[in-house]
Motif scaffolding. Structure first.
Motif, mmCIF file in Angstrom:
data_model
loop_
_atom_site.group_PDB
_atom_site.id
_atom_site.type_symbol
_atom_site.label_atom_id
_atom_site.label_comp_id
_atom_site.label_asym_id
_atom_site.label_seq_id
_atom_site.Cartn_x
_atom_site.Cartn_y
_atom_site.Cartn_z
ATOM 1 N N HIS A 238 -42.117 10.595 31.238
ATOM 2 C CA HIS A 238 -42.951 9.383 30.633
ATOM 3 C C HIS A 238 -43.838 8.770 31.286
ATOM 4 N N ARG A 239 -43.812 8.813 32.667
ATOM 5 C CA ARG A 239 -44.879 8.152 33.544
ATOM 6 C C ARG A 239 -46.082 9.006 33.304
ATOM 7 N N GLN A 242 -47.874 8.570 30.125
ATOM 8 C CA GLN A 242 -48.454 7.159 30.124
ATOM 9 C C GLN A 242 -49.569 7.354 30.836
ATOM 10 N N THR A 246 -52.385 8.613 27.430
ATOM 11 C CA THR A 246 -52.581 7.670 26.821
ATOM 12 C C THR A 246 -53.833 7.003 27.478
ATOM 13 N N THR A 248 -53.653 4.603 29.523
ATOM 14 C CA THR A 248 -53.231 3.321 29.969
ATOM 15 C C THR A 248 -53.265 3.002 31.244
#
Length: 324
Positions: A238-239, A242, A246, A248
């Motif tokens: 997930h890290r 992200q 993404t 972000t």
């Protein structure tokens, strides 16, 4: 592997200019050894103004060097570099620590960031200083206060440095060499037989080759970041998603390193974005997701979504396909 001059190893510690002259001579010897082995020693543009003794800064201190040494040092630090802050990877909002000290915006932070993102970098430190130890342990502190550790090789003696670089893997010097290294290193990826063919005929660009290695390393790690029980993406997965998919978080302020092609590109370049399945040529893959290299404009096209039980195919490494 390249090396960064450790700006934190210059902290006004020298008792006199004679001690500084001897230390700087060792650094220049290391730089010459690096050049012989095809490596680079990067410095920060602000290093030239560092504090040498409690009273003297670098511009005055270099006057204690011989004319030949002074010329070589000043040309390196003020003109030719290379300067790592011209192509810095970590962002000023990133949080890096070393032994409890914040080292963001320093060579230690940049080297740690590189290691955590697939860029193999080491440090060159002045001696005596507070950084005559190897390796240097640094940590990246994330927003949720979890920590990622990086162990950075650190050199201050020319003999030890040459012993290391002499035994290190050779520097990438061609696209063919890049293909060999990538296929051997990134075992979690399945490369199409002609994945690297599009690079042929294009001038070799070391910076682009390094960026390709970084992007492939992210895909390699993503492919391994799944839970054993339910097959879902792990916390580290997930890290990575992200940060790199993404836009972000980080990636040197470049935005998302990986993205999907636009709908208009999918329509206009449907045939060009369709590739034979590397394990079953009777099937095709529509590989619109890609990793980005900006200079020159190269792309890494791969199968998506990334799942635990499906191969992650890399089908194209080369010039941007969707050029209008």
């Amino acid at each position: 592997m390249d090396f960064l001059v450790n700006d934190l190893s210059l902290h006004g510690q020298f008792v006199d200019l004679g001690a500084f002259r001897e230390s700087m001579s060792r650094v220049m010897q290391i730089r010459e050894v690096a050049r012989r082995y095809g490596r680079s020693v990067y410095c920060h543009r602000a290093f030239v103004n560092g504090q040498v003794t409690q009273e003297v800064q670098m511009p005055e201190a270099v006057q204690a060097l011989s004319i030949e040494q002074r010329r070589a040092v000043m040309i390196w630090l003020t003109q030719h570099g290379p300067f790592w802050d011209d192509h810095r990877e970590h962002d000023r909002d990133d949080w890096y620590e070393c032994h409890g000290e914040i080292v963001t915006d320093t060579a230690v932070g940049e080297a740690a960031h590189g290691l955590l993102h697939g860029i193999n970098r080491g440090l060159v430190s002045l001696s005596p200083s507070s950084y005559t130890f190897d390796p240097v342990a640094a940590e990246r502190v994330l927003a949720d206060e979890t920590r990622q550790s990086a162990s950075i090789r650190n050199y201050w003696e020319p003999t030890a440095f040459e012993a290391f670089v002499a035994s290190a893997p050779p520097v990438l010097k061609s696209w063919a060499g890049l293909a060999v290294v990538a296929i051997a290193r990134f075992s979690a990826l399945t490369f199409a037989k002609g994945a690297f063919v599009p690079l042929q005929g294009h001038p070799f660009v070391p910076g682009a080759a390094q960026r390709i290695v970084v992007l492939l390393d992210v895909l390699h790690r993503m492919k391994q970041c799944f839970n054993d029980d339910d097959g879902g993406r792990s916390r580290e997965g997930h890290r990575l998603y992200q940060e790199f998919f993404t836009g972000t978080a980080g990636d040197g302020g470049r935005g998302a390193a990986f993205s999907d092609s636009s709908d208009s590109e999918k329509n206009a370049f449907k045939s060009d974005l369709t590739f034979p399945n590397p394990v079953d040529p009777s099937e095709t893959l529509f590989c619109t997701w890609h990793g980005k290299v900006q200079t020159p404009q190269f792309r890494i096209h791969f199968s998506y979504p990334i799942r635990r039980d499906d191969p992650l195919f890399v089908v194209h490494v080369g010039p941007k396909i969707t050029k209008r």
